[in-house]
Design an enzyme around this catalytic site. Sequence first.
Site, PDB file in Angstrom:
ATOM      1  N   GLU A 165     -11.647 -27.396 103.161  1.00  0.00           N
ATOM      2  CA  GLU A 165     -10.978 -26.325 103.913  1.00  0.00           C
ATOM      3  C   GLU A 165      -9.656 -26.848 104.464  1.00  0.00           C
ATOM      4  OE1 GLU A 165     -13.644 -25.299 107.149  1.00  0.00           O
ATOM      5  OE2 GLU A 165     -13.390 -27.237 108.105  1.00  0.00           O
ATOM      6  N   ASP A 218      -7.091 -26.534 114.970  1.00  0.00           N
ATOM      7  CA  ASP A 218      -6.473 -26.039 113.727  1.00  0.00           C
ATOM      8  C   ASP A 218      -4.961 -25.820 113.860  1.00  0.00           C
ATOM      9  OD1 ASP A 218      -9.167 -25.810 112.870  1.00  0.00           O
ATOM     10  OD2 ASP A 218      -9.264 -23.733 113.557  1.00  0.00           O
TER      11      ASP A 218
HETATM   12  O1  FUB Z   1     -11.719 -23.292 113.634  1.00  0.00           O
HETATM   13  C1  FUB Z   1     -12.692 -22.762 112.763  1.00  0.00           C
HETATM   14  C2  FUB Z   1     -12.736 -23.540 111.501  1.00  0.00           C
HETATM   15  O2  FUB Z   1     -13.041 -24.908 111.767  1.00  0.00           O
HETATM   16  C3  FUB Z   1     -11.439 -23.604 110.760  1.00  0.00           C
HETATM   17  O3  FUB Z   1     -11.116 -22.422 110.087  1.00  0.00           O
HETATM   18  C4  FUB Z   1     -11.702 -24.768 109.887  1.00  0.00           C
HETATM   19  O4  FUB Z   1     -10.585 -25.282 109.236  1.00  0.00           O
HETATM   20  C5  FUB Z   1     -12.327 -25.733 110.871  1.00  0.00           C
HETATM   21  O5  FUB Z   1     -11.364 -26.440 111.596  1.00  0.00           O
END
Ligand code: FUB
Length: 330
Positions: free
Chosen positions: A232, A18
């Site tokens: 996301e 991320d």
């Molecule tokens: O790293 C945890 C979660 O996985 C992140 O918040 C999302 O964007 C995905 O990458």
Amino acid sequence: MSNSKPNTPLVTHIYTADPSAHVFENKIYIYPSHDLENGGLDDGTGDHFRMEDYHVLSLEDIGAPCIDHGEALHIKDVPWASEQMWAPDIAFKNGKYYFYFPAKDKEGIFRIGAAVGDRPEGPFKAEANYIEGSYSIDPAVFVDDDEKAYLICGGLWGGQLEKWQTGSYVKGASDMVAGADGPQGKQNALGPVIARMNDDMLSFMETPIEVKILDENGEPLKADDNDRRYFEGPWMHKFNGKYYLSYSTGDTHYIVYAVSDNPYGPYTYKGRILEPVVGWTTHHSIISFKDKWYLFYHDSTMSGGATPLRCVKYAELTIDEDGTITTLRT
Ligand code: FUB
């Protein structure tokens, strides 16, 4: 320590994911999640991502060795948080560095917290409570040319975004079945939410509102349009006066982008930035550095494909004069 190469893990001594990259003091600083080998079953709720702290990385230049500045914030020093320190971001304003991160509060609800530091590498001191009115995951903070700052965030399924459709948290079926509480089929897909930050950079000036993402006909993307709808990992950047919103499509594993004249949207879907990588999740950031554009992203190659054990990489990005981004395959 060796020189960083494109499409190669920036660091190998820890798992990172991320990446939110920024240019501070003429260097590239990268703010990743710190993945841990602490198990947990993948049941679609994201509970197997059990991160506890953040490290800050930096590059003096593209190709230079990547420095790990060590732990910048640990969950034990965040009074309101209980678990799962997920994808963070940072902003510089008023001579301070404001670090933003999601974590579950004591009730198991994802909130966005802020922590403040004097240096880009931290350490950061967490505020006593999460940002009032914040929810879900994956904060990205965009400071516009006029110094107005916006926090955009949100993630489906384990990120709980669909539980907030009424404006307050509704516990529901997606505690057990990923996505069950969200729009289905030809219903409009959910977008991320955005709020302008107050000058203190620690509070919202307004209630977060949903960002609309439209197709080429001006119609909102639909819930079953899994190749294009928001899932996301939002990121905002500006190019030739236009606002670019890029994000992960989640279960179809693309990084895609949409463009608007206004930070609040509506944004019009334009295309793909990154084809699927090894591992389930994909998450990115985009920066301009020394007149070139770069994509920072992660995959799970370093762990042989284990989804919650990822590694951060970068690649040069081509943005044409007309604003079209060339799709990358890694
Ligand atoms: O790293 C945890 C979660 O996985 C992140 O918040 C999302 O964007 C995905 O990458």
